[in-house]
Motif scaffolding. Structure first.
Motif, PDB file in Angstrom:
ATOM      1  N   THR A 100     -16.321   1.490   1.253  1.00  0.00           N
ATOM      2  CA  THR A 100     -15.305   2.540   1.215  1.00  0.00           C
ATOM      3  C   THR A 100     -14.339   2.379   2.380  1.00  0.00           C
ATOM      4  O   THR A 100     -14.702   1.842   3.436  1.00  0.00           O
ATOM      5  N   VAL A 101     -13.115   2.801   2.174  1.00  0.00           N
ATOM      6  CA  VAL A 101     -12.118   2.794   3.241  1.00  0.00           C
ATOM      7  C   VAL A 101     -12.463   3.907   4.223  1.00  0.00           C
ATOM      8  O   VAL A 101     -12.550   5.076   3.838  1.00  0.00           O
ATOM      9  N   THR A 102     -12.674   3.543   5.483  1.00  0.00           N
ATOM     10  CA  THR A 102     -13.046   4.530   6.502  1.00  0.00           C
ATOM     11  C   THR A 102     -11.894   4.872   7.430  1.00  0.00           C
ATOM     12  O   THR A 102     -11.898   5.924   8.071  1.00  0.00           O
ATOM     13  N   LYS A 103     -10.921   3.981   7.527  1.00  0.00           N
ATOM     14  CA  LYS A 103      -9.723   4.240   8.321  1.00  0.00           C
ATOM     15  C   LYS A 103      -8.521   3.672   7.579  1.00  0.00           C
ATOM     16  O   LYS A 103      -8.599   2.584   7.011  1.00  0.00           O
ATOM     17  N   GLY A 104      -7.424   4.404   7.588  1.00  0.00           N
ATOM     18  CA  GLY A 104      -6.186   3.876   7.030  1.00  0.00           C
ATOM     19  C   GLY A 104      -5.991   4.103   5.548  1.00  0.00           C
ATOM     20  O   GLY A 104      -5.188   3.399   4.921  1.00  0.00           O
ATOM     21  N   MET A 105      -6.673   5.101   4.972  1.00  0.00           N
ATOM     22  CA  MET A 105      -6.417   5.376   3.555  1.00  0.00           C
ATOM     23  C   MET A 105      -4.968   5.796   3.347  1.00  0.00           C
ATOM     24  O   MET A 105      -4.402   5.574   2.267  1.00  0.00           O
ATOM     25  N   ASP A 106      -4.354   6.343   4.372  1.00  0.00           N
ATOM     26  CA  ASP A 106      -2.931   6.675   4.274  1.00  0.00           C
ATOM     27  C   ASP A 106      -2.090   5.421   4.110  1.00  0.00           C
ATOM     28  O   ASP A 106      -1.050   5.432   3.456  1.00  0.00           O
ATOM     29  N   VAL A 107      -2.555   4.306   4.707  1.00  0.00           N
ATOM     30  CA  VAL A 107      -1.871   3.015   4.540  1.00  0.00           C
ATOM     31  C   VAL A 107      -2.009   2.543   3.094  1.00  0.00           C
ATOM     32  O   VAL A 107      -1.034   2.097   2.470  1.00  0.00           O
ATOM     33  N   VAL A 108      -3.207   2.637   2.547  1.00  0.00           N
ATOM     34  CA  VAL A 108      -3.435   2.243   1.152  1.00  0.00           C
ATOM     35  C   VAL A 108      -2.552   3.065   0.218  1.00  0.00           C
ATOM     36  O   VAL A 108      -1.965   2.539  -0.732  1.00  0.00           O
ATOM     37  N   ASP A 109      -2.437   4.339   0.504  1.00  0.00           N
ATOM     38  CA  ASP A 109      -1.605   5.214  -0.331  1.00  0.00           C
ATOM     39  C   ASP A 109      -0.126   4.833  -0.278  1.00  0.00           C
ATOM     40  O   ASP A 109       0.635   5.180  -1.194  1.00  0.00           O
ATOM     41  N   LYS A 110       0.287   4.145   0.785  1.00  0.00           N
ATOM     42  CA  LYS A 110       1.691   3.760   0.936  1.00  0.00           C
ATOM     43  C   LYS A 110       2.022   2.419   0.277  1.00  0.00           C
ATOM     44  O   LYS A 110       3.200   2.036   0.210  1.00  0.00           O
ATOM     45  N   LEU A 111       1.011   1.682  -0.181  1.00  0.00           N
ATOM     46  CA  LEU A 111       1.286   0.400  -0.825  1.00  0.00           C
ATOM     47  C   LEU A 111       2.248   0.596  -1.984  1.00  0.00           C
ATOM     48  O   LEU A 111       2.122   1.550  -2.754  1.00  0.00           O
ATOM     49  N   TYR A 112       3.183  -0.329  -2.127  1.00  0.00           N
ATOM     50  CA  TYR A 112       4.246  -0.130  -3.109  1.00  0.00           C
ATOM     51  C   TYR A 112       3.674  -0.057  -4.519  1.00  0.00           C
ATOM     52  O   TYR A 112       2.973  -0.970  -4.980  1.00  0.00           O
ATOM     53  N   SER A 113       3.990   1.032  -5.212  1.00  0.00           N
ATOM     54  CA  SER A 113       3.432   1.278  -6.544  1.00  0.00           C
ATOM     55  C   SER A 113       4.502   1.432  -7.609  1.00  0.00           C
ATOM     56  O   SER A 113       4.202   1.801  -8.749  1.00  0.00           O
ATOM     57  N   GLY A 114       5.742   1.114  -7.258  1.00  0.00           N
ATOM     58  CA  GLY A 114       6.838   1.356  -8.187  1.00  0.00           C
ATOM     59  C   GLY A 114       6.800   0.510  -9.442  1.00  0.00           C
ATOM     60  O   GLY A 114       7.403   0.880 -10.456  1.00  0.00           O
ATOM     61  N   TYR A 115       6.082  -0.604  -9.420  1.00  0.00           N
ATOM     62  CA  TYR A 115       6.017  -1.458 -10.608  1.00  0.00           C
ATOM     63  C   TYR A 115       4.926  -1.024 -11.585  1.00  0.00           C
ATOM     64  O   TYR A 115       4.937  -1.438 -12.744  1.00  0.00           O
TER      65      TYR A 115
END
Length: 206
Positions: free
Chosen positions: A155-170
């Motif tokens: 599981t992601v323990t730090k930086g889930m906010d970073v994962v949420d920012k990954l570009y998802s527009g496609y």
């Protein structure tokens, strides 16, 4: 959701990101370890629990140690579903695919932030990994070609906010044309805003 799950089942055999130059290795992973992923959006950390899926944990440990995920794209990021990355370095993939990862039961479900391998059938896990962006409980029990569920192994323990920012527009567009799957260059040309894992490495538990 059904279409997304079907694409997830198939994606392990049609991924398109350039992998590392390092080949197969088979060290035994520690019971718990942490890995850091440096991405174009920032860093995140994952904690791997071997008890959740022992064979997956061993494979993931070796993939990271070999540099497999370095310079790979998050080629599929679907809001409310998954952020997924993999490799299409044919030489490297052939080495890893030659050693199968046995299927295991789902002992820990696909909750938001968990890390899981994609697969296309029996003993096909062990290359693509995805991070659940949502509580994807259907992935815990779905049956495909006689294999039930996708076992999470960390599981992601730090930086889930970073994962949420990954570009998802496609969205799923990156999965709809196999012409993109021949090289990272072609994928990036068609989808220039995709984010990348610059480097992944073990940070504790070695």
């Amino acid at each position: 959701m059904q279409k997304q799950i079907l694409l997830l089942l198939l994606s392990v055999i049609i991924i398109s990101c350039k992998g590392s130059d390092s080949g197969y290795s088979d060290a035994t992973a520690p019971d718990t370890f942490t890995a850091t992923f440096e991405t174009t959006k920032g860093n995140f950390e994952v904690e791997i629990k071997k008890a959740w899926s022992p064979k997956a944990a061993d494979r993931f440990y070796n993939l990271i140690e070999s540099g497999f995920y370095n310079n790979t794209l998050f080629y599929r990021v679907v809001p409310g579903f998954v952020a997924q990355c993999g490799s299409l370095d044919a030489f490297v993939m052939k080495e890893w695919e030659a050693v199968k990862v046995p299927d295991e039961p789902v002992l820990h479900g696909n909750k938001r932030g968990t890390v899981t391998f994609a697969r296309s059938g029996k003993e096909s896990r062990g290359l693509d990994m995805f991070i659940n962006l949502y509580d994807n409980t259907p992935l815990d029990t779905i049956n495909y070609e006689g294999v039930k569920g996708y076992p999470a192994f960390g599981t992601v323990t730090k930086g889930m906010d970073v994962v949420d920012k990954l570009y998802s527009g496609y969205g799923e567009a990156t999965m709809e044309n196999q012409a993109y799957y021949s090289s990272q260059h072609r994928m990036q040309g068609a989808f220039p805003q995709l984010d990348k894992i610059k480097k992944a490495y073990i940070t504790s538990g070695k």
